[in-house]
Motif scaffolding. Structure first.
Motif, PDB file in Angstrom:
ATOM      1  N   THR A   5       0.825  -1.192   0.000  1.00  0.00           N
ATOM      2  CA  THR A   5       0.000   0.000   0.000  1.00  0.00           C
ATOM      3  C   THR A   5       0.862   1.246   0.000  1.00  0.00           C
ATOM      4  O   THR A   5       1.417   1.606   1.022  1.00  0.00           O
ATOM      5  CB  THR A   5      -0.929   0.040   1.234  1.00  0.00           C
ATOM      6  OG1 THR A   5      -1.704  -1.140   1.260  1.00  0.00           O
ATOM      7  CG2 THR A   5      -1.855   1.232   1.180  1.00  0.00           C
ATOM      8  N   HIS A 286     -11.547   4.578  -6.589  1.00  0.00           N
ATOM      9  CA  HIS A 286     -11.020   5.747  -7.292  1.00  0.00           C
ATOM     10  C   HIS A 286     -11.029   6.973  -6.391  1.00  0.00           C
ATOM     11  O   HIS A 286     -10.041   7.723  -6.320  1.00  0.00           O
ATOM     12  CB  HIS A 286     -11.854   5.986  -8.548  1.00  0.00           C
ATOM     13  CG  HIS A 286     -11.462   7.213  -9.304  1.00  0.00           C
ATOM     14  ND1 HIS A 286     -12.156   8.392  -9.203  1.00  0.00           N
ATOM     15  CD2 HIS A 286     -10.434   7.446 -10.162  1.00  0.00           C
ATOM     16  CE1 HIS A 286     -11.584   9.305  -9.968  1.00  0.00           C
ATOM     17  NE2 HIS A 286     -10.545   8.760 -10.556  1.00  0.00           N
ATOM     18  N   TYR A 289      -8.398   6.630  -3.738  1.00  0.00           N
ATOM     19  CA  TYR A 289      -7.077   6.784  -4.364  1.00  0.00           C
ATOM     20  C   TYR A 289      -6.729   8.267  -4.519  1.00  0.00           C
ATOM     21  O   TYR A 289      -5.639   8.721  -4.150  1.00  0.00           O
ATOM     22  CB  TYR A 289      -7.091   6.089  -5.722  1.00  0.00           C
ATOM     23  CG  TYR A 289      -5.738   5.697  -6.267  1.00  0.00           C
ATOM     24  CD1 TYR A 289      -4.618   6.502  -6.098  1.00  0.00           C
ATOM     25  CD2 TYR A 289      -5.586   4.519  -6.989  1.00  0.00           C
ATOM     26  CE1 TYR A 289      -3.376   6.139  -6.613  1.00  0.00           C
ATOM     27  CE2 TYR A 289      -4.346   4.135  -7.506  1.00  0.00           C
ATOM     28  CZ  TYR A 289      -3.249   4.956  -7.312  1.00  0.00           C
ATOM     29  OH  TYR A 289      -2.032   4.594  -7.822  1.00  0.00           O
ATOM     30  N   LEU A 294      -4.822   4.940   0.041  1.00  0.00           N
ATOM     31  CA  LEU A 294      -4.673   3.808  -0.852  1.00  0.00           C
ATOM     32  C   LEU A 294      -4.865   2.470  -0.163  1.00  0.00           C
ATOM     33  O   LEU A 294      -5.007   1.444  -0.827  1.00  0.00           O
ATOM     34  CB  LEU A 294      -3.320   3.868  -1.563  1.00  0.00           C
ATOM     35  CG  LEU A 294      -3.104   5.131  -2.392  1.00  0.00           C
ATOM     36  CD1 LEU A 294      -1.941   4.948  -3.352  1.00  0.00           C
ATOM     37  CD2 LEU A 294      -4.345   5.542  -3.146  1.00  0.00           C
ATOM     38  N   ALA A 297      -8.447   2.125  -0.913  1.00  0.00           N
ATOM     39  CA  ALA A 297      -8.560   1.897  -2.356  1.00  0.00           C
ATOM     40  C   ALA A 297      -8.185   0.465  -2.711  1.00  0.00           C
ATOM     41  O   ALA A 297      -8.866  -0.187  -3.507  1.00  0.00           O
ATOM     42  CB  ALA A 297      -7.666   2.877  -3.113  1.00  0.00           C
ATOM     43  N   LEU A 317      -7.230   0.744 -12.334  1.00  0.00           N
ATOM     44  CA  LEU A 317      -6.798   1.286 -11.045  1.00  0.00           C
ATOM     45  C   LEU A 317      -5.854   0.330 -10.329  1.00  0.00           C
ATOM     46  O   LEU A 317      -4.924   0.764  -9.635  1.00  0.00           O
ATOM     47  CB  LEU A 317      -8.022   1.573 -10.172  1.00  0.00           C
ATOM     48  CG  LEU A 317      -8.897   2.746 -10.621  1.00  0.00           C
ATOM     49  CD1 LEU A 317     -10.170   2.802  -9.786  1.00  0.00           C
ATOM     50  CD2 LEU A 317      -8.135   4.063 -10.530  1.00  0.00           C
ATOM     51  N   LEU A 321      -2.161   1.180  -8.970  1.00  0.00           N
ATOM     52  CA  LEU A 321      -1.781   0.951  -7.575  1.00  0.00           C
ATOM     53  C   LEU A 321      -0.500   0.132  -7.501  1.00  0.00           C
ATOM     54  O   LEU A 321       0.415   0.449  -6.731  1.00  0.00           O
ATOM     55  CB  LEU A 321      -2.916   0.239  -6.839  1.00  0.00           C
ATOM     56  CG  LEU A 321      -2.774   0.108  -5.323  1.00  0.00           C
ATOM     57  CD1 LEU A 321      -2.835   1.461  -4.656  1.00  0.00           C
ATOM     58  CD2 LEU A 321      -3.863  -0.801  -4.765  1.00  0.00           C
ATOM     59  N   PRO A 327      -1.145   9.528  -5.980  1.00  0.00           N
ATOM     60  CA  PRO A 327      -2.529  10.013  -5.976  1.00  0.00           C
ATOM     61  C   PRO A 327      -2.688  11.357  -6.688  1.00  0.00           C
ATOM     62  O   PRO A 327      -3.697  11.593  -7.343  1.00  0.00           O
ATOM     63  CB  PRO A 327      -2.847  10.142  -4.479  1.00  0.00           C
ATOM     64  CG  PRO A 327      -1.968   9.125  -3.826  1.00  0.00           C
ATOM     65  CD  PRO A 327      -0.703   9.131  -4.619  1.00  0.00           C
TER      66      PRO A 327
END
Length: 354
Positions: A5, A286, A289, A294, A297, A317, A321, A327
Motif C-alpha cells: 500500500t 477511485h 485513491y 490507498l 482503495a 486502477l 496501484l 494520488p
C-alpha cells in the motif's frame, strides 16, 4: 498474503524516528499489526520523501521474496534510499534487541543491489502512546512513543475529515454487504428488467438525475437504499457516460461533493448485488485513491475484482496501484477529463450546488 500500500496522505519528518512511528496510523489510515512500513527517499541527497509502502511481515525464514519485492518496487520508482519501520513481529530478546533483525539485514542487502541505501530502521511492538521503541543499528537508540494523536500527521488527516481505523480488518468490514436475501431479491429484479427503468431516449440524462437525487439524499444524511433505488442506480452506473461523470466528483478531494459521493459509493458497494456492485466498488476505490487513502482503495479494488473479474476500471486502477502511481497524478488525470460536454454530477442544496 502480502499486500502493498503506497500512500499519499501527507508527509512526515523522517529525521525523528519516534515522530515517524507515531505518524504511521495516520499515513496508512489504520493501525498496522505485524507490518513493515517503508518510507521511500528520492534525490541525490536522499532528502525528498517518496512513496510510503506497508506490507505484511512474512513468516520467519521466508523473507527472501518479500525483501526482493520491496527492493524492486523502490528501484523501479526511482528511489535512492529508504527508512524502514517494523511494527509487531515479536518481542525484544533478553539483550533488548528488537525482533526480525535477519529480515532487516536481508532487506538492506537487497536494497544495496539497486544502489538504494537503508538510512534508518526502527521497531515498535505497536503504535500507541508511551510504548517502547528501538533501533536495529544503534542499541542506544530508542525511547517511548509520543501520543500518535498529537502528531502532525494526525492533525493533517483529522483536519481533512479523514478517519483512521483501529485495524486493516476494520477497514475491510466497511465493505461487508447487506443481508444476502436483500441482494438476492435485487439481483432477481435486475435479471428480470431487460430495459432501462426510465422512459425516453436520454438514458444518460436520466442516469445522471438518478445519481444526483441519491447524492442529495446522502447529503441530507439519508443513506437508506430501497429496492427500486438500488435497481435504478445500478442501471445508472452501468452507463459509461454516467460512470465517467461520477469519477469527476473525486477531485478536488476535500470538496463536500467528493466526500458525499465517496460515502454514496461505499453505500452502494454494500447495497448492490454482484456483478453490479463492482461499479460502486471501483468508484469508491477511485475516490479513495485520489485523496491518498490507498489502503482503502486497495481493499475496494480486491472486492471489485472478486465481484467482477473483468471489470475494466478495476483493472486500470489496480495497475496504477501496483505501479505506485501517485494520488496527485490520478487526480490530475481526473481534472484533465473535465470538459463542457461532461454530464453534471452535483450536490443540489438549498444554498446552491456543492
Amino acid at each position: 498474503m502480502t499486500t502493498a500500500t503506497p500512500t499519499g496522505r501527507t508527509t512526515v519528518d523522517l529525521t525523528d524516528p519516534a515522530d515517524l512511528l507515531a505518524a504511521i496510523p495516520y499515513l496508512l489510515g489504520f493501525h498496522p499489526e505485524d507490518s513493515i512500513v517503508v518510507f521511500g527517499l528520492r534525490g541525490p541527497g536522499r532528502k525528498q520523501q517518496g512513496l510510503v509502502m506497508r506490507v505484511d511481515l512474512p513468516p520467519p525464514g521466508l523473507e527472501h521474496d518479500q525483501v526482493r519485492d520491496l527492493a524492486i518496487r523502490l528501484a523501479v520508482t526511482r528511489h535512492t534510499g529508504a527508512t524502514v519501520a517494523v511494527v509487531g513481529g515479536g518481542t525484544v530478546n533478553k539483550a533488548g534487541r528488537p525482533p526480525r533483525r535477519r529480515f532487516i539485514r536481508r532487506l538492506e542487502a537487497s536494497l544495496a543491489e539497486y544502489d538504494i541505501s537503508l538510512k534508518h530502521s526502527v521497531w515498535a511492538p505497536r503504535i500507541a502512546a508511551d510504548v517502547r521503541w528501538g533501533c536495529y543499528r544503534d542499541r542506544t537508540c530508542g525511547g517511548r512513543l509520543p501520543d500518535p494523536r498529537d502528531s502532525v500527521a494526525a492533525a493533517v488527516v483529522t483536519g481533512a475529515g479523514q478517519i483512521t481505523h483501529a485495524s486493516r480488518e476494520e477497514v475491510e468490514r466497511l465493505f461487508d454487504p447487506v443481508a444476502p436475501e436483500t441482494l438476492a431479491r435485487r439481483a432477481d429484479l435486475l435479471t428480470r428488467m431487460a430495459d432501462p427503468p426510465w422512459r425516453g431516449a436520454d438514458l444518460v440524462g436520466a442516469g445522471v438525475d438518478e445519481v444526483n437525487a441519491a447524492l442529495a439524499r446522502a447529503d441530507d444524511g439519508d443513506l437508506t437504499v430501497t429496492d427500486d433505488q438500488a435497481v435504478r442506480l445500478a442501471w445508472a452506473l452501468s452507463l459509461v457516460e454516467v460512470r465517467g461523470a461520477c469519477m469527476l466528483t473525486a477531485a478536488p478531494a476535500e470538496s463536500p461533493l467528493a466526500r458525499t459521493a465517496e460515502e454514496l459509493w461505499l453505500t452502494l458497494a454494500r447495497e448492490l448485488p454482484a456483478p453490479e456492485a463492482a461499479e460502486a466498488l471501483a468508484l469508491k476505490a477511485h475516490a479513495a485513491y485520489v485523496r491518498g487513502d490507498l489502503a482503502t482503495a486497495g481493499i475496494a479494488l480486491v472486492r471489485a475484482a472478486e465481484t467482477d473479474p473483468e471489470h475494466g476500471l478495476t483493472k486500470l486502477l489496480t495497475r496504477a496501484l501496483h505501479a505506485m502511481v501517485q494520488p496527485s497524478e490520478v487526480a490530475r488525470v481526473v481534472l484533465r477529463q473535465r470538459d463542457e460536454g461532461t454530464p453534471e454530477i452535483s450536490l443540489r442544496r438549498s444554498g446552491g450546488t456543492g
